[in-house]
Scaffold this active site. Sequence first.
Site, PDB file in Angstrom:
ATOM      1  N   PRO A  28       8.201 -33.188 -26.563  1.00  0.00           N
ATOM      2  CG  PRO A  28       5.766 -32.868 -26.822  1.00  0.00           C
ATOM      3  CD  PRO A  28       7.201 -32.112 -26.564  1.00  0.00           C
ATOM      4  CG  MET A  29       9.771 -35.295 -30.648  1.00  0.00           C
ATOM      5  SD  MET A  29      11.646 -35.117 -31.130  1.00  0.00           S
ATOM      6  CE  MET A  29      12.323 -34.942 -29.361  1.00  0.00           C
ATOM      7  N   GLY A  62       4.026 -38.526 -26.433  1.00  0.00           N
ATOM      8  CA  GLY A  62       2.567 -38.832 -26.274  1.00  0.00           C
ATOM      9  C   GLY A  62       2.123 -40.016 -26.041  1.00  0.00           C
ATOM     10  CG  HIS A 173      -0.579 -33.833 -27.899  1.00  0.00           C
ATOM     11  ND1 HIS A 173      -0.750 -32.652 -28.481  1.00  0.00           N
ATOM     12  CD2 HIS A 173      -0.014 -34.571 -28.451  1.00  0.00           C
ATOM     13  CE1 HIS A 173      -0.176 -32.717 -29.554  1.00  0.00           C
ATOM     14  NE2 HIS A 173       0.104 -33.970 -29.629  1.00  0.00           N
ATOM     15  CG  HIS A 176       0.856 -30.686 -32.968  1.00  0.00           C
ATOM     16  ND1 HIS A 176       1.760 -31.721 -32.439  1.00  0.00           N
ATOM     17  CD2 HIS A 176       1.154 -29.556 -32.732  1.00  0.00           C
ATOM     18  CE1 HIS A 176       2.886 -30.813 -32.071  1.00  0.00           C
ATOM     19  NE2 HIS A 176       2.605 -29.552 -32.092  1.00  0.00           N
ATOM     20  CE1 TYR A 178      -2.842 -36.786 -33.626  1.00  0.00           C
ATOM     21  CE2 TYR A 178      -1.243 -34.999 -32.948  1.00  0.00           C
ATOM     22  CZ  TYR A 178      -1.563 -36.219 -33.830  1.00  0.00           C
ATOM     23  OH  TYR A 178      -0.605 -36.630 -34.605  1.00  0.00           O
TER      24      TYR A 178
HETATM   25  C1  LIG Z   1       9.689 -38.000 -34.464  1.00  0.00           C
HETATM   26  C2  LIG Z   1       8.441 -36.844 -33.958  1.00  0.00           C
HETATM   27  C3  LIG Z   1       7.622 -37.214 -33.303  1.00  0.00           C
HETATM   28  C4  LIG Z   1       6.832 -36.233 -32.623  1.00  0.00           C
HETATM   29  N1  LIG Z   1       5.969 -36.590 -31.885  1.00  0.00           N
HETATM   30  C5  LIG Z   1       5.193 -35.780 -31.071  1.00  0.00           C
HETATM   31  C6  LIG Z   1       4.316 -35.885 -30.207  1.00  0.00           C
HETATM   32  O1  LIG Z   1       4.090 -36.974 -29.541  1.00  0.00           O
HETATM   33  N2  LIG Z   1       3.530 -35.029 -29.374  1.00  0.00           N
HETATM   34  C7  LIG Z   1       3.769 -33.532 -29.862  1.00  0.00           C
HETATM   35  O2  LIG Z   1       3.144 -32.727 -28.964  1.00  0.00           O
HETATM   36  N3  LIG Z   1       4.384 -33.085 -30.712  1.00  0.00           N
HETATM   37  C8  LIG Z   1       5.325 -34.295 -31.482  1.00  0.00           C
HETATM   38  N4  LIG Z   1       6.342 -33.863 -32.297  1.00  0.00           N
HETATM   39  C9  LIG Z   1       6.627 -32.382 -32.423  1.00  0.00           C
HETATM   40  C10 LIG Z   1       7.763 -32.040 -31.675  1.00  0.00           C
HETATM   41  O3  LIG Z   1       7.342 -31.972 -30.263  1.00  0.00           O
HETATM   42  C11 LIG Z   1       8.377 -30.630 -31.772  1.00  0.00           C
HETATM   43  O4  LIG Z   1       7.100 -29.730 -31.728  1.00  0.00           O
HETATM   44  C12 LIG Z   1       8.631 -30.422 -33.593  1.00  0.00           C
HETATM   45  O5  LIG Z   1       9.607 -31.320 -33.786  1.00  0.00           O
HETATM   46  C13 LIG Z   1       9.329 -29.080 -33.541  1.00  0.00           C
HETATM   47  O6  LIG Z   1      10.623 -28.972 -32.752  1.00  0.00           O
HETATM   48  P1  LIG Z   1      11.942 -29.225 -33.655  1.00  0.00           P
HETATM   49  O7  LIG Z   1      12.053 -28.391 -34.707  1.00  0.00           O
HETATM   50  O8  LIG Z   1      12.977 -28.908 -32.339  1.00  0.00           O
HETATM   51  O9  LIG Z   1      12.203 -30.614 -34.043  1.00  0.00           O
HETATM   52  C14 LIG Z   1       6.947 -34.738 -32.837  1.00  0.00           C
HETATM   53  C15 LIG Z   1       8.278 -34.504 -33.581  1.00  0.00           C
HETATM   54  C16 LIG Z   1       9.238 -35.449 -34.083  1.00  0.00           C
HETATM   55  C17 LIG Z   1      10.257 -35.212 -34.876  1.00  0.00           C
END
Ligand SMILES: Cc1cc2nc3c(=O)[nH]c(=O)nc-3n(C[C@H](O)[C@H](O)[C@H](O)COP(=O)(O)O)c2cc1C
Length: 372
Positions: A28-29, A62, A173, A176, A178
């Site tokens: 999720p991003m 999210g 969620h 982190h 929240y």
């Molecule tokens: C741009 C961005 C937005 C993110 N937004 C969320 C989110 O909305 N919800 C969530 O649980 N994690 C969020 N994350 C964390 C990612 O889901 C993931 O756990 C984290 O990037 C580590 O994985 P990676 O090393 O493969 O990037 C976000 C990460 C990035 C880079």
Amino acid sequence: MSTRAAQALARPFTLGSAELPNRIVMAPMTRAFSPHGVPGDDVAAYYGRRAAAGTGLIITEGTYVDHPSAGDIGKAPRFHGEDSLEGWRRVVGAVHAEGGTIMPQLWHVGIQRVAGKPPYPEAPSVGPSGVALDGTEGAGEALTSADIDRIVEAFAEAAAQAERIGFDGVELHGAHGYLIDQFLWERTNRRTDAYGGDAASRTRFAADIVRAVRERVSPDFPVLFRFSQWKADNYDAKLATTPDELQEVLGPIASAGVTAFHASGRRYWEPEFPDHDSTLNIGGWARKVTGKPVVTVGSVGLDAVFGPETFQGSGAGVQSIEGLLERFERDEFDLVAVGRALLADPEWARKVLTGRESELVPFTKDSVRTLH
Ligand SMILES: Cc1cc2nc3c(=O)[nH]c(=O)nc-3n(C[C@H](O)[C@H](O)[C@H](O)COP(=O)(O)O)c2cc1C
């Protein structure tokens, strides 16, 4: 001849009523490309592109449940109201048309809400005890039990809507720092009612949400629960320092009806409890103590870790996933989520599954600034 990656990752997986074509999950991003909280055709195309290139399951960014204090980013998608839900229905259609599966990540930011921000500027910041992540008291309002009931219902209603408009499951969620995580964590939960006290009582809010969701969706509808040790701006925070403590946190949430856990770590190769004579990461431990399927995540395919710099577009180079495949071969977890690498390269899954790693695109500034 099938590659080592394909042997580990190209196997289908059944998650409740969802049949995932392979083990690769989009993490999720938050992207904030949804004006007025409504995901448009560009968002549908963005997710559809990743499904078309073999991403087995997409967890959406999210998306806010129906509570005025749930969020503070005007262009983050909402998960309530006709226009937003219609937008999401089209996103689901785009992903299903490509043979993928998709689940929304249901979100309430709690005390992390910055006062005065959209979508409801006058809404207060709320948390279990009004305590900020850094321990500052009086940072916002403590939730009353009526507020708690209302938020539990908002999550349940969102899950019911998700099933109605065709999603393949939901992710809660709970990570982190929240709202759900604020209840789990000792520092932010100082309540003296049934929602606070020992670790088991601190799981009550999460478990109530899972139970309420379960009552509103079909029996096999997948309900994923994302959790993390780390909190926004505090990467050393811990919910659990031993496997027994992890069991205390996850056990009641699992029993409430979770289908799978999504264990959010920052580096998948890090042993979570090195004193326990094991190299298992947080996902491996979550699977071991709950017996539930687990999604692992954290720096897959990249040589730099996720952190606040990420949002300024601090880059990361491509890195081999051999260590991840070894863990899959040892059956430590069931699914792997890929975050930044899949932002950088929509074709990540196809390239990895067909032995074209040399063509993978590194993560750069543009990966976060555009919706491509
Ligand atoms: C741009 C961005 C937005 C993110 N937004 C969320 C989110 O909305 N919800 C969530 O649980 N994690 C969020 N994350 C964390 C990612 O889901 C993931 O756990 C984290 O990037 C580590 O994985 P990676 O090393 O493969 O990037 C976000 C990460 C990035 C880079």
